[in-house]
Design a protein around this motif. Structure first.
Motif, PDB file in Angstrom:
ATOM      1  N   VAL A 185      26.385  -0.467 -11.025  1.00 35.26           N
ATOM      2  CA  VAL A 185      26.612  -1.439 -12.090  1.00 35.26           C
ATOM      3  C   VAL A 185      25.942  -0.917 -13.363  1.00 35.26           C
ATOM      4  CG1 VAL A 185      26.385  -3.837 -12.816  1.00 35.26           C
ATOM      5  CG2 VAL A 185      26.604  -3.278 -10.378  1.00 35.26           C
ATOM      6  N   LYS A 186      26.725  -0.696 -14.391  1.00 37.09           N
ATOM      7  CA  LYS A 186      26.222  -0.113 -15.631  1.00 37.09           C
ATOM      8  C   LYS A 186      25.068  -0.929 -16.203  1.00 37.09           C
ATOM      9  CE  LYS A 186      27.742   1.524 -20.172  1.00 37.09           C
ATOM     10  NZ  LYS A 186      28.892   1.631 -21.118  1.00 37.09           N
ATOM     11  N   ASP A 187      23.953  -0.228 -16.489  1.00 33.24           N
ATOM     12  CA  ASP A 187      22.766  -0.824 -17.116  1.00 33.24           C
ATOM     13  C   ASP A 187      22.089  -1.872 -16.241  1.00 33.24           C
ATOM     14  OD1 ASP A 187      23.194   0.737 -19.400  1.00 33.24           O
ATOM     15  OD2 ASP A 187      24.486  -0.796 -20.303  1.00 33.24           O
ATOM     16  N   HIS A 188      22.426  -1.896 -14.944  1.00 30.82           N
ATOM     17  CA  HIS A 188      21.789  -2.843 -14.020  1.00 30.82           C
ATOM     18  C   HIS A 188      21.390  -2.108 -12.733  1.00 30.82           C
ATOM     19  CE1 HIS A 188      23.722  -5.672 -16.757  1.00 30.82           C
ATOM     20  NE2 HIS A 188      22.920  -6.604 -16.288  1.00 30.82           N
ATOM     21  N   PRO A 189      20.358  -1.272 -12.807  1.00 33.87           N
ATOM     22  CA  PRO A 189      19.915  -0.550 -11.614  1.00 33.87           C
ATOM     23  C   PRO A 189      19.225  -1.475 -10.615  1.00 33.87           C
ATOM     24  CG  PRO A 189      18.380  -0.184 -13.400  1.00 33.87           C
ATOM     25  CD  PRO A 189      19.526  -0.970 -13.987  1.00 33.87           C
ATOM     26  N   ALA A 190      19.162  -1.044  -9.392  1.00 36.28           N
ATOM     27  CA  ALA A 190      18.440  -1.797  -8.369  1.00 36.28           C
ATOM     28  C   ALA A 190      16.938  -1.651  -8.587  1.00 36.28           C
ATOM     29  CB  ALA A 190      18.823  -1.289  -6.984  1.00 36.28           C
ATOM     30  N   ASP A 191      16.185  -2.671  -8.212  1.00 32.14           N
ATOM     31  CA  ASP A 191      14.732  -2.611  -8.268  1.00 32.14           C
ATOM     32  C   ASP A 191      14.234  -1.974  -6.972  1.00 32.14           C
ATOM     33  OD1 ASP A 191      12.015  -2.950  -8.461  1.00 32.14           O
ATOM     34  OD2 ASP A 191      12.097  -5.073  -8.987  1.00 32.14           O
ATOM     35  N   THR A 192      13.739  -0.744  -7.060  1.00 29.67           N
ATOM     36  CA  THR A 192      13.341   0.014  -5.871  1.00 29.67           C
ATOM     37  C   THR A 192      11.839  -0.003  -5.628  1.00 29.67           C
ATOM     38  OG1 THR A 192      13.158   2.053  -7.163  1.00 29.67           O
ATOM     39  CG2 THR A 192      15.304   1.576  -6.156  1.00 29.67           C
ATOM     40  N   ARG A 193      11.084  -0.783  -6.405  1.00 29.99           N
ATOM     41  CA  ARG A 193       9.626  -0.692  -6.345  1.00 29.99           C
ATOM     42  C   ARG A 193       9.053  -1.095  -4.983  1.00 29.99           C
ATOM     43  NH1 ARG A 193       8.376  -4.052 -11.674  1.00 29.99           N
ATOM     44  NH2 ARG A 193      10.131  -5.198 -10.747  1.00 29.99           N
ATOM     45  N   ALA A 194       9.556  -2.175  -4.415  1.00 34.85           N
ATOM     46  CA  ALA A 194       9.021  -2.618  -3.123  1.00 34.85           C
ATOM     47  C   ALA A 194       9.281  -1.573  -2.039  1.00 34.85           C
ATOM     48  CB  ALA A 194       9.647  -3.953  -2.734  1.00 34.85           C
ATOM     49  N   GLN A 195      10.462  -0.965  -2.060  1.00 34.44           N
ATOM     50  CA  GLN A 195      10.762   0.069  -1.063  1.00 34.44           C
ATOM     51  C   GLN A 195       9.893   1.299  -1.285  1.00 34.44           C
ATOM     52  OE1 GLN A 195      12.597  -1.103   1.219  1.00 34.44           O
ATOM     53  NE2 GLN A 195      13.304  -2.856   0.053  1.00 34.44           N
ATOM     54  N   ALA A 196       9.656   1.655  -2.552  1.00 32.86           N
ATOM     55  CA  ALA A 196       8.804   2.802  -2.855  1.00 32.86           C
ATOM     56  C   ALA A 196       7.388   2.581  -2.327  1.00 32.86           C
ATOM     57  CB  ALA A 196       8.777   3.054  -4.357  1.00 32.86           C
ATOM     58  N   GLU A 197       6.860   1.377  -2.511  1.00 31.97           N
ATOM     59  CA  GLU A 197       5.526   1.076  -2.001  1.00 31.97           C
ATOM     60  C   GLU A 197       5.480   1.170  -0.478  1.00 31.97           C
ATOM     61  OE1 GLU A 197       4.800  -2.747  -3.614  1.00 31.97           O
ATOM     62  OE2 GLU A 197       4.177  -1.985  -5.586  1.00 31.97           O
ATOM     63  N   TYR A 198       6.548   0.730   0.181  1.00 33.42           N
ATOM     64  CA  TYR A 198       6.618   0.804   1.645  1.00 33.42           C
ATOM     65  C   TYR A 198       6.535   2.252   2.119  1.00 33.42           C
ATOM     66  CZ  TYR A 198       8.605   0.375   6.350  1.00 33.42           C
ATOM     67  OH  TYR A 198       8.824   0.453   7.708  1.00 33.42           O
ATOM     68  N   PHE A 199       7.313   3.128   1.495  1.00 29.02           N
ATOM     69  CA  PHE A 199       7.336   4.522   1.940  1.00 29.02           C
ATOM     70  C   PHE A 199       6.103   5.301   1.489  1.00 29.02           C
ATOM     71  CE2 PHE A 199      11.940   3.623   2.456  1.00 29.02           C
ATOM     72  CZ  PHE A 199      12.039   3.981   3.792  1.00 29.02           C
ATOM     73  N   LEU A 200       5.484   4.914   0.392  1.00 24.66           N
ATOM     74  CA  LEU A 200       4.212   5.540   0.015  1.00 24.66           C
ATOM     75  C   LEU A 200       3.137   5.227   1.053  1.00 24.66           C
ATOM     76  CD1 LEU A 200       4.196   4.985  -3.843  1.00 24.66           C
ATOM     77  CD2 LEU A 200       4.158   7.197  -2.663  1.00 24.66           C
ATOM     78  N   ALA A 201       3.106   3.995   1.540  1.00 18.80           N
ATOM     79  CA  ALA A 201       2.158   3.642   2.600  1.00 18.80           C
ATOM     80  C   ALA A 201       2.467   4.423   3.876  1.00 18.80           C
ATOM     81  CB  ALA A 201       2.197   2.137   2.867  1.00 18.80           C
ATOM     82  N   TRP A 202       3.754   4.629   4.154  1.00 17.16           N
ATOM     83  CA  TRP A 202       4.170   5.409   5.329  1.00 17.16           C
ATOM     84  C   TRP A 202       3.651   6.846   5.206  1.00 17.16           C
ATOM     85  CZ3 TRP A 202       8.908   3.973   8.481  1.00 17.16           C
ATOM     86  CH2 TRP A 202       9.155   4.908   9.496  1.00 17.16           C
ATOM     87  N   ILE A 203       3.830   7.433   4.031  1.00 24.77           N
ATOM     88  CA  ILE A 203       3.376   8.806   3.806  1.00 24.77           C
ATOM     89  C   ILE A 203       1.855   8.898   3.958  1.00 24.77           C
ATOM     90  CG2 ILE A 203       3.201  10.651   2.087  1.00 24.77           C
ATOM     91  CD1 ILE A 203       5.919   9.623   1.003  1.00 24.77           C
ATOM     92  N   ASP A 204       1.131   7.896   3.484  1.00 30.31           N
ATOM     93  CA  ASP A 204      -0.324   7.883   3.646  1.00 30.31           C
ATOM     94  C   ASP A 204      -0.702   7.896   5.122  1.00 30.31           C
ATOM     95  OD1 ASP A 204      -0.708   7.867   0.933  1.00 30.31           O
ATOM     96  OD2 ASP A 204      -0.992   5.693   0.792  1.00 30.31           O
ATOM     97  N   ARG A 205       0.025   7.126   5.937  1.00 28.72           N
ATOM     98  CA  ARG A 205      -0.255   7.113   7.375  1.00 28.72           C
ATOM     99  C   ARG A 205       0.059   8.462   8.006  1.00 28.72           C
ATOM    100  NH1 ARG A 205       2.469   2.165   6.973  1.00 28.72           N
ATOM    101  NH2 ARG A 205       4.287   3.007   8.072  1.00 28.72           N
ATOM    102  N   LEU A 206       1.167   9.081   7.591  1.00 28.69           N
ATOM    103  CA  LEU A 206       1.512  10.401   8.120  1.00 28.69           C
ATOM    104  C   LEU A 206       0.427  11.432   7.789  1.00 28.69           C
ATOM    105  CD1 LEU A 206       5.337  10.749   7.351  1.00 28.69           C
ATOM    106  CD2 LEU A 206       4.269  10.498   9.587  1.00 28.69           C
ATOM    107  N   GLU A 207      -0.049  11.377   6.539  1.00 30.35           N
ATOM    108  CA  GLU A 207      -1.072  12.330   6.120  1.00 30.35           C
ATOM    109  C   GLU A 207      -2.370  12.104   6.880  1.00 30.35           C
ATOM    110  OE1 GLU A 207      -1.725  14.371   1.932  1.00 30.35           O
ATOM    111  OE2 GLU A 207      -2.418  12.284   1.939  1.00 30.35           O
ATOM    112  N   ALA A 208      -2.722  10.844   7.132  1.00 30.94           N
ATOM    113  CA  ALA A 208      -3.923  10.541   7.908  1.00 30.94           C
ATOM    114  C   ALA A 208      -3.786  11.049   9.339  1.00 30.94           C
ATOM    115  CB  ALA A 208      -4.189   9.041   7.886  1.00 30.94           C
ATOM    116  N   ASP A 209      -2.608  10.849   9.940  1.00 27.39           N
ATOM    117  CA  ASP A 209      -2.377  11.360  11.299  1.00 27.39           C
ATOM    118  C   ASP A 209      -2.414  12.878  11.329  1.00 27.39           C
ATOM    119  OD1 ASP A 209      -2.145   8.867  12.408  1.00 27.39           O
ATOM    120  OD2 ASP A 209       0.041   8.807  12.330  1.00 27.39           O
TER     121      ASP A 209
END
Length: 227
Positions: free
Chosen positions: A171-195
């Protein structure tokens, strides 16, 4: 299915075009195995079947995954794997159908991971259809899924399942809000790095390769937070 599909939805909600595929490792000499065709990807190849055309369709997402039911989707003049460009928010016309050898329970229309419509089951429940308009406010995706009860004689808790790949919406000039998903996967990456640090099992000559990919993934999701 119950674990992988919600994760797939999150990735789609990040704006990634990741088509679903499926396959089984069934061994026919083992009675408890699921029957042939239990988990498959079916690719639309209208101009004659060749390996190259099949792979091209698979990569494009012109396909659906299923353990039995057949399922079809169209959004305006587009189908699975296509991108529908809209000049502004508005309604899109969705049509779909599911067919099964065994009775189905429901046919569901999914918009950005949320069920926004249900289809009509035939009296024998072997087919289901949907024909509706759906309001679209921003870029995202639409897909169709169907389910049914356990019907095979093999011991399994899985029922009938089929899911189309999405039709992507821009949709022109109406992108999806991806912030919540980005935060979810950043937390996932943090767990992977800790493991990774805790287990300490990757050879040193491969460790930097893994760290580099974690860094690249983290940078990708951090960029989404700024959009």
């Amino acid at each position: 299915y119950e674990q992988s599909v919600p994760l797939w939805y999150r990735l789609l909600n990040c704006g990634f075009h990741i088509p679903a595929a499926a396959g089984t490792d069934v061994f026919l000499n083992r009675v408890p195995s699921s029957p042939p065709g239990w988990g498959r990807v079916y690719v639309h190849v209208p101009d004659g079947l060749t390996y190259e055309k099949w792979v091209t369709g698979l990569r494009a997402g012109r396909s659906f995954i299923s353990n039995g039911p057949m399922i079809e989707l169209s959004v305006d003049d587009k189908t699975s794997g296509d991108t529908l460009a809209l000049s502004a928010p508005g309604k899109v016309h969705v049509k779909g159908r599911a067919r099964s050898q065994f009775p189905l329970e429901k046919l569901e229309l999914v918009l950005d991971g949320e069920v926004v419509g249900t289809g009509t089951l035939a009296d024998d429940k072997l087919t289901a259809t949907i024909d509706t308009e759906v309001p679209v406010e921003h870029s995202g995706w639409i897909a169709l899924r169907t389910t049914g009860p356990v019907v095979n004689r093999w011991p399994s808790h899985y029922g009938l399942r089929a899911h189309t790949n999405p039709v992507y919406l821009e949709v022109k000039d109406h992108p999806a809000d991806t912030r919540a998903q980005a935060e979810y996967f950043l937390a996932w990456i943090d767990r992977l790095e800790a493991d990774l640090k805790r287990r300490n099992q990757i050879p040193e000559d491969q460790l930097q390769h893994v760290k580099t990919h974690l860094m690249l993934a983290r940078n990708k999701y951090r960029a989404m937070l700024k959009q």
